[in-house]
Design an enzyme around this catalytic site. Structure first.
Site, mmCIF file in Angstrom:
data_model
loop_
_atom_site.group_PDB
_atom_site.id
_atom_site.type_symbol
_atom_site.label_atom_id
_atom_site.label_comp_id
_atom_site.label_asym_id
_atom_site.label_seq_id
_atom_site.Cartn_x
_atom_site.Cartn_y
_atom_site.Cartn_z
ATOM 1 N N ASP A 68 15.526 -6.497 -0.860
ATOM 2 C CA ASP A 68 15.257 -6.312 0.566
ATOM 3 C C ASP A 68 15.248 -7.631 1.323
ATOM 4 O O ASP A 68 15.310 -8.709 0.727
ATOM 5 C CB ASP A 68 13.927 -5.561 0.768
ATOM 6 C CG ASP A 68 12.840 -6.007 -0.225
ATOM 7 O OD1 ASP A 68 12.949 -7.125 -0.763
ATOM 8 O OD2 ASP A 68 11.900 -5.245 -0.450
ATOM 9 N N ASP A 137 0.411 0.739 -1.136
ATOM 10 C CA ASP A 137 0.649 2.115 -0.681
ATOM 11 C C ASP A 137 1.731 2.822 -1.512
ATOM 12 O O ASP A 137 2.207 3.887 -1.144
ATOM 13 C CB ASP A 137 1.052 2.110 0.814
ATOM 14 C CG ASP A 137 2.327 1.318 1.082
ATOM 15 O OD1 ASP A 137 2.956 0.799 0.127
ATOM 16 O OD2 ASP A 137 2.718 1.215 2.260
ATOM 17 N N HIS A 139 4.791 1.632 -2.208
ATOM 18 C CA HIS A 139 6.194 1.358 -1.870
ATOM 19 C C HIS A 139 6.883 0.553 -2.971
ATOM 20 O O HIS A 139 6.252 -0.227 -3.694
ATOM 21 C CB HIS A 139 6.348 0.678 -0.500
ATOM 22 C CG HIS A 139 5.896 -0.755 -0.430
ATOM 23 N ND1 HIS A 139 4.949 -1.204 0.460
ATOM 24 C CD2 HIS A 139 6.266 -1.865 -1.119
ATOM 25 C CE1 HIS A 139 4.773 -2.501 0.314
ATOM 26 N NE2 HIS A 139 5.572 -2.936 -0.650
ATOM 27 N N GLU A 144 8.674 2.593 2.407
ATOM 28 C CA GLU A 144 7.283 2.940 2.685
ATOM 29 C C GLU A 144 7.067 4.438 2.435
ATOM 30 O O GLU A 144 8.039 5.201 2.329
ATOM 31 C CB GLU A 144 6.968 2.606 4.155
ATOM 32 C CG GLU A 144 7.128 1.119 4.505
ATOM 33 C CD GLU A 144 6.032 0.221 3.908
ATOM 34 O OE1 GLU A 144 5.348 0.636 2.957
ATOM 35 O OE2 GLU A 144 5.887 -0.906 4.408
#
Ligand code: F6R
Length: 262
Positions: A68, A137, A139, A144
């Site tokens: 990313d 979370d 990811h 996400e």
């Protein structure tokens, strides 16, 4: 279901990763490595660099693809993922920078950049070994919660929690953390032939529990690893603390024939 390996610390995890990559490069000198940024893979990259130097492994043909990049951040910015990958992996390991790709976060060209990136990965024959960290979370990459499990590389909005978590790389100032990114999709990540996810510390325990022992859901993107035929989750005791089947994972790894590797 992923294989779960519980290790003492990041160094032990790093050794496992480095051995796995070393074996891969010996059998395939132009291996394709999937690369992640963040804190979790740092020890793994250090051990890989040491192993490459110690064993005199030729990495001149090794190719790489980062997961990313922040959108709209100059690639020369020290916290861009281009700079981070260069600093933490490319230079220490001695990879050829021309063979290491990072998604294009330029806002002028980002719309078509995702599809182009996936096409470049495919033209390279796919990723052999993808290293992954995991967000608090759940990811992976910057997918996400709510990301399609079939997604390709594309622009995404970062969750506020991720921006809070990453503010530490921007002098603690969340306002300086970009709001958007371009990330390999979960569908892209699942195409890699071997996934190795690393997680350390109690802060990751809940995400690891959901990833390994929860249901498969877009709301815990890492749970998509349960769909992959060769996924390895390497965690320390703190990150493993909520796993119900911890004893079984330890037993299975202790009895695993060494020739199988990870
Ligand atoms: C980084 C990435 C992210 C991180 C995750 C965990 O390229 O894709 O998914 O792996 O945010 O970050 P750390 O390792 O810093 O806890």
């Amino acid at each position: 279901m992923a294989e779960v390996i519980i290790v003492k610390d990041e160094d032990e995890a790093g050794e496992l990763y480095a051995s796995c990559v070393a074996d891969l490069i010996r059998s395939k000198p132009d291996a394709v490595l999937g690369l992640a940024t963040g804190s979790s893979p740092l020890a793994a990259y250090r051990h890989l660099a040491r192993r490459v130097a110690q064993d005199g492994i030729d990495v001149s043909k090794v190719r790489g693809f980062a997961l990313d990049e922040y959108a709209g951040l100059d690639p020369r910015h020290p916290q861009s993922y281009r700079s981070t990958i260069t600093r933490t992996v490319v230079e220490p390991v001695g990879l050829n920078p021309d063979l290491v790709h990072v998604p294009d976060g330029n806002l002028k060209t980002i719309a078509g950049a995702g599809r182009a990136y996936d096409a470049t990965i495919e033209a390279a024959g796919g990723v052999d070994l993808q290293i992954l960290g995991i967000g608090t979370d759940g990811h992976i990459g910057f997918n996400e919660p709510g990301s399609s499990l079939a997604s390709g590389t594309r622009i995404k909005t970062l969750a506020e929690q991720t921006r809070i978590d990453n503010a530490r790389f921007f002098d603690g100032d969340i306002e300086r953390v970009p709001t958007h990114c371009i990330t390999q999709g979960i569908g892209t990540i699942l195409k890699a032939r071997h996934l190795v996810l690393l997680a350390f510390g109690a802060g990751k325990a809940e995400a690891i529990e959901e990833t390994c022992e929860g249901g498969i859901s877009a709301f815990c993107p890492a749970s998509a690893l349960q769909l992959h035929p060769h996924a390895t989750v390497i965690v320390d005791e703190a990150a493993a603390s909520r796993l119900r089947h911890k004893d079984y994972y330890k037993y299975a790894f202790a009895h695993k024939p060494a020739w199988q590797g990870i």
